[in-house]
Design a protein around this motif. Structure first.
Motif, PDB file in Angstrom:
ATOM      1  N   UNK A   1     -17.048  42.158 -12.513  1.00 23.74           N
ATOM      2  CA  UNK A   1     -16.215  41.467 -13.629  1.00 23.74           C
ATOM      3  C   UNK A   1     -14.729  41.395 -13.136  1.00 23.74           C
ATOM      4  N   UNK A   2     -14.172  42.429 -12.433  1.00 23.36           N
ATOM      5  CA  UNK A   2     -13.110  42.391 -11.620  1.00 23.36           C
ATOM      6  C   UNK A   2     -13.109  41.399 -10.468  1.00 23.36           C
ATOM      7  N   UNK A   3     -14.192  41.444  -9.821  1.00 22.53           N
ATOM      8  CA  UNK A   3     -14.272  40.598  -8.532  1.00 22.53           C
ATOM      9  C   UNK A   3     -14.334  39.099  -9.011  1.00 22.53           C
ATOM     10  N   UNK A   4     -15.216  38.792  -9.780  1.00 19.72           N
ATOM     11  CA  UNK A   4     -15.374  37.373 -10.396  1.00 19.72           C
ATOM     12  C   UNK A   4     -15.100  37.291 -11.630  1.00 19.72           C
ATOM     13  N   UNK A   5     -13.722  37.327 -11.940  1.00 12.95           N
ATOM     14  CA  UNK A   5     -13.125  37.246 -13.443  1.00 12.95           C
ATOM     15  C   UNK A   5     -13.541  36.033 -14.315  1.00 12.95           C
ATOM     16  N   UNK A   6     -13.828  34.948 -13.602  1.00 12.58           N
ATOM     17  CA  UNK A   6     -13.848  33.636 -14.094  1.00 12.58           C
ATOM     18  C   UNK A   6     -15.546  33.430 -14.681  1.00 12.58           C
ATOM     19  N   UNK A   7     -16.294  34.299 -14.216  1.00 14.90           N
ATOM     20  CA  UNK A   7     -17.825  34.089 -14.226  1.00 14.90           C
ATOM     21  C   UNK A   7     -18.329  34.673 -15.834  1.00 14.90           C
ATOM     22  N   UNK A   8     -18.558  33.592 -16.663  1.00 13.34           N
ATOM     23  CA  UNK A   8     -18.893  33.976 -18.034  1.00 13.34           C
ATOM     24  C   UNK A   8     -20.018  34.781 -18.338  1.00 13.34           C
ATOM     25  N   UNK A   9     -20.899  34.735 -17.440  1.00 13.56           N
ATOM     26  CA  UNK A   9     -22.229  35.569 -17.559  1.00 13.56           C
ATOM     27  C   UNK A   9     -21.986  37.187 -17.040  1.00 13.56           C
ATOM     28  N   UNK A  10     -21.217  37.323 -16.292  1.00 11.48           N
ATOM     29  CA  UNK A  10     -20.695  38.783 -15.809  1.00 11.48           C
ATOM     30  C   UNK A  10     -19.829  39.261 -16.862  1.00 11.48           C
TER      31      UNK A  10
END
Lengths: 113, 397
Positions: free
Chosen positions: B211-220
């Motif tokens: 989540x920290x690496x791809x903060x904009x990804x809603x599924x993560x």
């Protein structure tokens, strides 16, 4: 890095191709032709095999070689052709395989250098 | 070693080993070599830190051990050795390093079990022995999976680079699947099975990292919320003897309300992006339970609706089974049984199908069929806590 993309046909795919109207079949071949053109800079060689009924297998693991009719794996899937490609890595080869418009399965194998 | 000390040690290793692996793979350019060096350093740390205490700078400590070990080991491999010799602490980490590492471990060309083992070992810094204990498989099996995976990475030239954006989405999906598997595997652990318990911690840590690496990804974000919502209920899920307490009977005052509030806020932010997906929906379902003051006030209508959406996005017999379970509380046991029976063939080998049928049959007054279903369920589960639960139910009736 060199890989071979082996195109694997199923009985169902072969039957569907057979049953197609000539125009549709031409369109299917044209898609494959376009794929070859798009990747021409990476493809070193491409070959289509004759159908599985032309295959003959020789087994050398017994006292005398045994010759049998048919491909070596008895099953519904047979290799129908291959391309040899020269690309950076597996991801690039995977990208090519993902866009393949022909038969339903593609096996990717690196070539020994 | 006491449990808190062991947890502290695990945390320190997890926080730093993956970072070190990410840096070393980039600098040495060889995944297998870098991975070996980090694993060596982790094993050394696990021997020495319990005696000497965790050093002030665990990252620098691990780095120094890995570097020295590398210079020693790689004497004959001039190329790698030269690169390693130039390394000085502190090494510069690039933000993408860890994402690259984690998507490489979860590369779709590797079998799922190897993805799981590699991720735990390389990204979380677990030892082969720890992974084997967590999954109740022989150490040699895990070691073989890792060796084969590393060989395939090298021989098939699986690249250590971030894929282009359109591929990155599906590669992050692979990572989420691995994290979800860890959650599932750890979720049913009993209180006395401490190693599985850790798998949930590893899943939570990995989900937070992703989540920290791809903060904009809603599924993560949805997956992270899901893990945290499950974890918030850990304290109430088992008796002190390690028996499962079913949701209806859990002492909700033991749930971590702060964690639940944080997770639902995270989920609401993700939902704001209007890209619903299976993880967000599953988290929303768990949130419905987590936010209910007691079993009776559970919003089952909302839960059935969420299962409908989930079935639409990711149809599967297991989702339909869960929808059937929820349907019992909106439409009654007969409707629920009819729903569950539509997937009876698909899930014949699945203990939850039979356990659910047993409950519904019992609610409908068919004690004999219920008992047969319970026995079938019991025969199908290997999890000790679940076996106990099912066994008790057989004895009560």
């Amino acid at each position: 890095m060199k890989y071979v993309l082996m195109f694997v046909e199923t009985e169902q795919y072969a039957a569907e191709l057979e049953a197609m109207a000539p125009d549709d079949r031409d369109r299917a071949y044209a898609l494959v032709g376009r794929w070859m053109d798009e990747h021409a800079d990476k493809i070193r060689e491409h070959r289509k095999l004759m159908p599985a009924h032309t295959a003959t297998t020789v087994r050398l693991d017994r006292a005398t070689p045994v010759v049998t009719d048919g491909p070596f794996v008895e099953g519904k899937e047979v290799v129908s052709g291959f391309v040899e490609v020269d690309v950076a890595d597996l991801d690039e080869a995977l990208g090519m395989a993902r866009s393949w418009p022909g038969c339903p399965t593609v096996e990717i194998r690196p070539l020994e250098s | 070693m006491t449990d808190p000390a062991r947890d502290e040690l695990a945390r320190a290793v997890r926080e730093h080993a993956g970072r070190l692996a990410a840096v070393l793979v980039r600098l040495i350019g060889d995944f297998a070599t870098a991975e070996d060096l980090v694993q060596d350093a982790v094993l050394t740390a696990l021997q020495r830190w319990p005696v000497e205490g965790v050093p002030d700078r665990p990252d620098a400590w691990l780095f120094t051990v890995a570097r020295n070990r590398g210079l020693d080991l790689l004497r004959r491999e001039g190329n790698h050795r030269a690169k390693l010799a130039q390394l000085q602490w502190p090494v510069r980490t690039e933000p993408d390093d860890r994402l690259r590492l984690i998507v490489t471990c979860c590369h779709p060309a590797l079998p799922r079990a190897a993805q799981v083992a590699l991720t735990l070992r390389v990204v979380c810094g677990l030892t082969t022995a720890q992974i084997a204990r967590a999954f109740l498989v022989p150490e040699s099996t895990v070691a073989q999976r890792i060796t084969r995976a590393k060989r395939k990475i090298a021989d098939a030239a699986i690249p250590y680079r971030l894929p282009a954006d359109e591929d990155l989405t599906s590669r992050i999906g692979e990572v989420r699947t691995v994290i979800y598997l860890l959650l599932n595997e750890g979720y049913l652990a009993t209180a006395d099975h401490a190693h599985s318990h850790r798998l949930v911690e590893d899943a939570a840590w990995l989900a937070a990292l992703l989540h920290e690496l791809v903060p904009d990804d809603p599924e993560t974000a949805g997956l992270l919320a899901l893990v945290r919502l499950h974890r918030a209920r850990t304290g109430a899920r088992f008796t002190s003897e390690g028996r499962i307490v079913v949701l209806a009977d859990q002492d909700r005052s033991q749930w971590d309300q702060t964690a639940i509030a944080e997770a639902t806020a995270l989920l609401a932010r993700a939902a704001g992006r209007r890209a619903p997906g299976p993880y967000q929906l599953q988290a929303a379902i768990v949130a419905c339970h987590a936010e209910a003051a007691d079993w009776a006030s559970t919003d089952w209508e909302q839960i059935v609706l969420l299962y409908d959406m989930l079935l639409h996005l990711a149809p599967s017999p297991v989702v339909r089974l869960h929808r059937g379970i929820a349907l019992r509380y909106t439409k009654g046991p007969r409707a629920a049984l009819a729903e569950v029976d539509t997937i009876a063939d698909d899930l014949e080998g699945h203990h939850l199908l039979h356990a659910t049928r047993a409950e519904l049959l019992r609610a409908l007054g068919d004690a004999r069929a219920a008992e047969a279903a319970d026995e079938r369920a019991l025969a199908l589960t290997a999890n000790p806590a679940e076996r106990t639960l099912l066994q008790e139910r057989l004895h009560w009736t």
